[in-house]
Structure formats: structure tokens, C-alpha cells
Design a protein around this motif. Structure first.
Motif, PDB file in Angstrom:
ATOM      1  N   ASP A   1       0.854  -1.179   0.000  1.00 48.59           N
ATOM      2  CA  ASP A   1       0.000   0.000   0.000  1.00 48.59           C
ATOM      3  C   ASP A   1       0.892   1.232   0.000  1.00 48.59           C
ATOM      4  OD1 ASP A   1       0.849   0.485   2.630  1.00 48.59           O
ATOM      5  OD2 ASP A   1      -0.996  -0.216   3.555  1.00 48.59           O
ATOM      6  N   ALA A   2       0.301   2.402   0.042  1.00 47.24           N
ATOM      7  CA  ALA A   2       1.055   3.645  -0.134  1.00 47.24           C
ATOM      8  C   ALA A   2       1.970   3.981   1.027  1.00 47.24           C
ATOM      9  CB  ALA A   2       0.083   4.803  -0.385  1.00 47.24           C
ATOM     10  N   ASN A   3       1.942   3.211   2.094  1.00 46.79           N
ATOM     11  CA  ASN A   3       2.847   3.436   3.218  1.00 46.79           C
ATOM     12  C   ASN A   3       4.107   2.578   3.133  1.00 46.79           C
ATOM     13  OD1 ASN A   3       1.428   5.425   4.611  1.00 46.79           O
ATOM     14  ND2 ASN A   3       0.187   3.944   5.727  1.00 46.79           N
ATOM     15  N   HIS A   4       4.278   1.847   2.022  1.00 50.99           N
ATOM     16  CA  HIS A   4       5.395   0.919   1.914  1.00 50.99           C
ATOM     17  C   HIS A   4       6.098   0.997   0.565  1.00 50.99           C
ATOM     18  CE1 HIS A   4       3.195  -0.926   5.297  1.00 50.99           C
ATOM     19  NE2 HIS A   4       4.380  -1.364   5.659  1.00 50.99           N
ATOM     20  N   VAL A   5       7.362   0.573   0.567  1.00 49.41           N
ATOM     21  CA  VAL A   5       8.112   0.305  -0.654  1.00 49.41           C
ATOM     22  C   VAL A   5       8.364  -1.198  -0.680  1.00 49.41           C
ATOM     23  CG1 VAL A   5      10.308   0.801   0.529  1.00 49.41           C
ATOM     24  CG2 VAL A   5      10.219   0.767  -1.967  1.00 49.41           C
ATOM     25  N   LEU A   6       8.248  -1.798  -1.882  1.00 46.85           N
ATOM     26  CA  LEU A   6       8.465  -3.231  -2.043  1.00 46.85           C
ATOM     27  C   LEU A   6       9.664  -3.473  -2.947  1.00 46.85           C
ATOM     28  CD1 LEU A   6       5.244  -2.943  -1.443  1.00 46.85           C
ATOM     29  CD2 LEU A   6       5.260  -5.365  -2.044  1.00 46.85           C
ATOM     30  N   PHE A   7      10.319  -4.617  -2.712  1.00 49.27           N
ATOM     31  CA  PHE A   7      11.515  -4.964  -3.479  1.00 49.27           C
ATOM     32  C   PHE A   7      11.272  -6.258  -4.248  1.00 49.27           C
ATOM     33  CE2 PHE A   7      12.734  -2.875   0.534  1.00 49.27           C
ATOM     34  CZ  PHE A   7      13.166  -1.670  -0.003  1.00 49.27           C
ATOM     35  N   PHE A   8      11.284  -6.162  -5.560  1.00 49.94           N
ATOM     36  CA  PHE A   8      11.110  -7.311  -6.436  1.00 49.94           C
ATOM     37  C   PHE A   8      12.492  -7.709  -6.936  1.00 49.94           C
ATOM     38  CE2 PHE A   8       6.973  -5.605  -6.060  1.00 49.94           C
ATOM     39  CZ  PHE A   8       6.041  -6.547  -6.487  1.00 49.94           C
ATOM     40  N   ASN A   9      13.085  -8.707  -6.301  1.00 50.84           N
ATOM     41  CA  ASN A   9      14.446  -9.099  -6.623  1.00 50.84           C
ATOM     42  C   ASN A   9      14.536  -9.858  -7.930  1.00 50.84           C
ATOM     43  OD1 ASN A   9      15.779  -8.088  -4.310  1.00 50.84           O
ATOM     44  ND2 ASN A   9      15.117  -9.850  -3.101  1.00 50.84           N
ATOM     45  N   ALA A  10      15.617  -9.627  -8.670  1.00 55.17           N
ATOM     46  CA  ALA A  10      15.871 -10.372  -9.895  1.00 55.17           C
ATOM     47  C   ALA A  10      15.987 -11.863  -9.576  1.00 55.17           C
ATOM     48  CB  ALA A  10      17.157  -9.879 -10.547  1.00 55.17           C
ATOM     49  N   GLY A  11      15.242 -12.680 -10.328  1.00 53.33           N
ATOM     50  CA  GLY A  11      15.326 -14.123 -10.176  1.00 53.33           C
ATOM     51  C   GLY A  11      14.562 -14.710  -9.007  1.00 53.33           C
ATOM     52  N   GLU A  12      13.819 -13.895  -8.270  1.00 55.69           N
ATOM     53  CA  GLU A  12      13.066 -14.379  -7.103  1.00 55.69           C
ATOM     54  C   GLU A  12      11.595 -14.549  -7.460  1.00 55.69           C
ATOM     55  OE1 GLU A  12      13.380 -13.159  -2.582  1.00 55.69           O
ATOM     56  OE2 GLU A  12      12.171 -11.683  -3.673  1.00 55.69           O
ATOM     57  N   GLY A  13      11.079 -15.751  -7.281  1.00 52.40           N
ATOM     58  CA  GLY A  13       9.686 -16.017  -7.600  1.00 52.40           C
ATOM     59  C   GLY A  13       8.744 -15.402  -6.578  1.00 52.40           C
ATOM     60  N   TYR A  14       7.590 -14.933  -7.047  1.00 54.48           N
ATOM     61  CA  TYR A  14       6.596 -14.340  -6.163  1.00 54.48           C
ATOM     62  C   TYR A  14       5.206 -14.514  -6.767  1.00 54.48           C
ATOM     63  CZ  TYR A  14       6.396 -10.460  -9.480  1.00 54.48           C
ATOM     64  OH  TYR A  14       6.239  -9.715 -10.620  1.00 54.48           O
ATOM     65  N   GLN A  15       4.205 -14.344  -5.926  1.00 57.26           N
ATOM     66  CA  GLN A  15       2.804 -14.347  -6.352  1.00 57.26           C
ATOM     67  C   GLN A  15       2.120 -13.116  -5.761  1.00 57.26           C
ATOM     68  OE1 GLN A  15       2.388 -18.348  -4.503  1.00 57.26           O
ATOM     69  NE2 GLN A  15       1.287 -18.893  -6.368  1.00 57.26           N
ATOM     70  N   VAL A  16       1.015 -12.705  -6.379  1.00 56.36           N
ATOM     71  CA  VAL A  16       0.248 -11.580  -5.855  1.00 56.36           C
ATOM     72  C   VAL A  16      -1.215 -11.964  -5.748  1.00 56.36           C
ATOM     73  CG1 VAL A  16       1.830  -9.834  -6.779  1.00 56.36           C
ATOM     74  CG2 VAL A  16      -0.122 -10.569  -8.144  1.00 56.36           C
ATOM     75  N   SER A  17      -1.928 -11.296  -4.839  1.00 52.34           N
ATOM     76  CA  SER A  17      -3.373 -11.458  -4.723  1.00 52.34           C
ATOM     77  C   SER A  17      -3.977 -10.106  -4.395  1.00 52.34           C
ATOM     78  CB  SER A  17      -3.731 -12.492  -3.643  1.00 52.34           C
ATOM     79  OG  SER A  17      -3.212 -12.120  -2.377  1.00 52.34           O
ATOM     80  N   HIS A  18      -5.268  -9.943  -4.701  1.00 51.12           N
ATOM     81  CA  HIS A  18      -5.947  -8.657  -4.546  1.00 51.12           C
ATOM     82  C   HIS A  18      -7.200  -8.829  -3.678  1.00 51.12           C
ATOM     83  CE1 HIS A  18      -3.497  -8.007  -8.161  1.00 51.12           C
ATOM     84  NE2 HIS A  18      -3.481  -6.741  -7.801  1.00 51.12           N
ATOM     85  N   PRO A  19      -7.072  -8.644  -2.366  1.00 50.99           N
ATOM     86  CA  PRO A  19      -8.232  -8.798  -1.481  1.00 50.99           C
ATOM     87  C   PRO A  19      -9.184  -7.605  -1.506  1.00 50.99           C
ATOM     88  CG  PRO A  19      -6.323  -8.173  -0.210  1.00 50.99           C
ATOM     89  CD  PRO A  19      -5.844  -8.365  -1.612  1.00 50.99           C
ATOM     90  N   VAL A  20      -8.782  -6.511  -2.177  1.00 51.78           N
ATOM     91  CA  VAL A  20      -9.584  -5.293  -2.235  1.00 51.78           C
ATOM     92  C   VAL A  20      -9.939  -4.990  -3.682  1.00 51.78           C
ATOM     93  CG1 VAL A  20      -9.627  -2.816  -1.733  1.00 51.78           C
ATOM     94  CG2 VAL A  20      -8.457  -4.379  -0.171  1.00 51.78           C
ATOM     95  N   ASP A  21     -11.187  -4.632  -3.933  1.00 47.95           N
ATOM     96  CA  ASP A  21     -11.618  -4.286  -5.289  1.00 47.95           C
ATOM     97  C   ASP A  21     -10.954  -2.999  -5.764  1.00 47.95           C
ATOM     98  OD1 ASP A  21     -13.355  -6.463  -5.476  1.00 47.95           O
ATOM     99  OD2 ASP A  21     -15.041  -5.346  -4.619  1.00 47.95           O
ATOM    100  N   GLY A  22     -10.883  -2.851  -7.081  1.00 44.96           N
ATOM    101  CA  GLY A  22     -10.422  -1.590  -7.646  1.00 44.96           C
ATOM    102  C   GLY A  22      -9.024  -1.601  -8.210  1.00 44.96           C
TER     103      GLY A  22
END
Length: 278
Positions: free
Chosen positions: A60-81
Motif C-alpha cells: 500500500d502507499a505506506n510501503h516500498v516493495l523490493f522485487f528481486n531479480a530471479g526471485e519467484g513471487y505471487q500476488v493477490s488482490h483482497p480489495v476491489d479496484g
């Protein structure tokens, strides 16, 4: 329609900046994805969850996220929009220079050992200033590069970043609170209302949130609302309506909170963002 819409804002060979909009149709965990290069991602609208193995981070807007090269991840959206993020990628040698060694997986490799960190209002303002000025062509490339580097340094610095030592159960409880707040950002929540929705007592929720995020729950919520104002300011001239949409009691209440957080009024910030190089 594609799940993602990517608007390139800057690419100098050293730094690239993209505005990424996600439709958020995937409520459950997506298929695993993997970034080719390390990205530093600043959500500024909406919310999603990022999953790396059994670990989970709220975006959310209070955080910075780090998407590392070569690191697997998944996402989900519990909030509409859906959601929107400003995504930065910089040359590996610069990233190694910028990231504190204690946050690197290995000193010789520009990947980070944490999924996310909390940022402060100054970093939020830099996100909005960089995005709005690039979108409106009111900033030159070299100035934008400097602003992007300042944003990264600010977000990784000890004055702003907050890593929690709370248990996983407490972190998951606080994540549920964040999702609840994002579902109705303009609502004037009471602690008892949140406790009724989430479970547990208001005292326990308050203590858990303080431990996990390092700031009180009410301040966290206020920063989310003000960050949404930063997002909308460039296309909004009716500040009173914006204030009401975000749950402020009046335009003056909104303007005072905005100035306390960002050092200028909403009108002043809008003028700065749209005429950065003037």
C-alpha cells in the motif's frame, strides 16, 4: 483487456521509471512470476498482497516493495479496484552503492533480503512529485534521475525505513487491519469498529499495530488518506470535494493535515508537481 497497463515515464539507461496499473482481477494467489531485474516499487493507489514462499507483504502507499531479480513471487488482490505503483529500476552497480549493506542478500549482488519497508510522508511526497512531473513533462531527465535517487535513498535510510520484529501471527493480524482500511479509505473508523471486524480487543490491536508498523494505527490510516490525495491532486481542482471523499471533516482540516505531513498545502503541492522545471 490486459491485467497490466504500463506507462514508461523515464529511461536513461541508468534509471527507468514506469507507472504500472493493475486491474486487480486475481483475488487469490496468481501464478508465480519472476522479475528479470531488481525493481523498487512504490504503491500509491489501492492495495495488493505479495507472497514469497510463506512470507506475505501488504503493498500500500505506506510501503516500498523490493522485487528481486530471479526471485519467484505471487500476488493477490483482497480489495476491489486494482492498484497503481511507481516502479523504479536502476543499474546494478548503482543499486549496490545505494542499498545499505545490512539490507543486501550478498554484498556483491544487488538483491535485498527484505520484501518491503515502511516509508515516511517525505518519501510519499517524492513518489507523487516524480510521477506527476514526469507524466506532465514538467521535469528534465537529469533532474528526474536525481529525484529518483533521492527517493530511493530516503526510502532505504534509517530515518524512514522500519523493519518489524513482531511474530508472524501479529503481522498477519495487522495485515488484515490494513486490508480493512483499504476497503473503505474515507471512512472515519473507530477502534471498536475495527476490533469488531477483525476480532480481538481495541487495546490488543493498538499494541500489535504499533509493534509491527512503528506508528499508531490512526496515523497509519491518515497517511494512507493523504497519499491518496497526492495521487489525485494533479487532476483535481475541487479541494473541498477531495477532502470529503477522503473522510476529512472540512477543507481546512484536510489542508492542515496535508501541510503538516508534506510541508506545503495541497494547492502548493499541485502547482509544484505540474511546473517542476518552470
Amino acid at each position: 483487456m490486459s491485467e497490466f497497463v504500463i506507462h514508461p515515464l523515464l529511461d536513461t539507461g541508468t534509471i527507468s521509471v514506469n507507472d504500472v496499473l493493475c486491474q486487480g482481477h486475481c483475488r487469490h494467489r496468481s501464478a508465480e512470476e519472476c522479475a528479470r531485474t531488481t525493481h523498487i516499487v512504490f504503491p500509491y493507489r489501492g492495495l495488493y498482497l505479495r507472497h514469497v514462499g510463506s512470507d506475505q507483504s501488504v503493498a500500500d502507499a505506506n510501503h516500498v516493495l523490493f522485487f528481486n531479480a530471479g526471485e519467484g513471487y505471487q500476488v493477490s488482490h483482497p480489495v476491489d479496484g486494482g492498484d497503481s505503483c511507481l516502479s523504479l529500476a536502476i543499474a546494478p552497480e548503482l543499486l549496490r552503492e545505494l542499498v545499505p549493506v545490512e539490507l543486501l542478500n550478498r554484498p556483491e549482488e544487488p538483491t535485498l533480503r527484505v520484501q518491503s519497508l515502511r516509508i515516511d510522508p517525505r518519501a510519499q511526497a517524492l513518489v507523487a512529485l516524480l510521477r506527476h512531473s514526469l507524466s506532465h513533462g514538467s521535469i528534465e531527465s537529469m533532474e528526474a534521475e536525481g529525484l529518483a535517487l533521492t527517493l530511493i535513498c530516503r526510502s532505504l535510510g534509517p530515518r524512514t525505513a522500519h523493519a518489524t520484529g513482531a511474530t508472524q501471527s501479529r503481522r498477519r493480524l495487522v495485515d488484515r487491519v490494513k486490508v480493512l482500511l483499504a476497503n473503505d479509505l474515507g471512512r472515519q473508523w473507530k477502534l471498536a469498529d475495527i476490533a469488531a471486524e477483525i476480532g480481538g480487543s481495541p487495546v490488543y490491536l493498538t499494541q500489535a499495530f504499533q509493534q509491527v508498523e512503528g506508528i499508531p494505527l490512526h496515523r497509519y490510516h491518515l497517511r494512507l488518506r493523504l497519499a491518496r490525495a497526492l495521487d489525485r491532486l494533479a487532476h483535481c481542482e475541487d479541494m473541498s470535494t477531495l477532502a470529503m471523499d477522503l473522510g476529512f471533516s472540512s477543507h481546512s482540516h484536510f489542508a492542515a493535515a496535508f501541510k503538516q505531513a508534506y510541508g506545503r498545502t495541497p494547492t502548493q503541492f499541485r502547482a509544484e508537481a505540474l511546473s517542476k522545471s518552470a
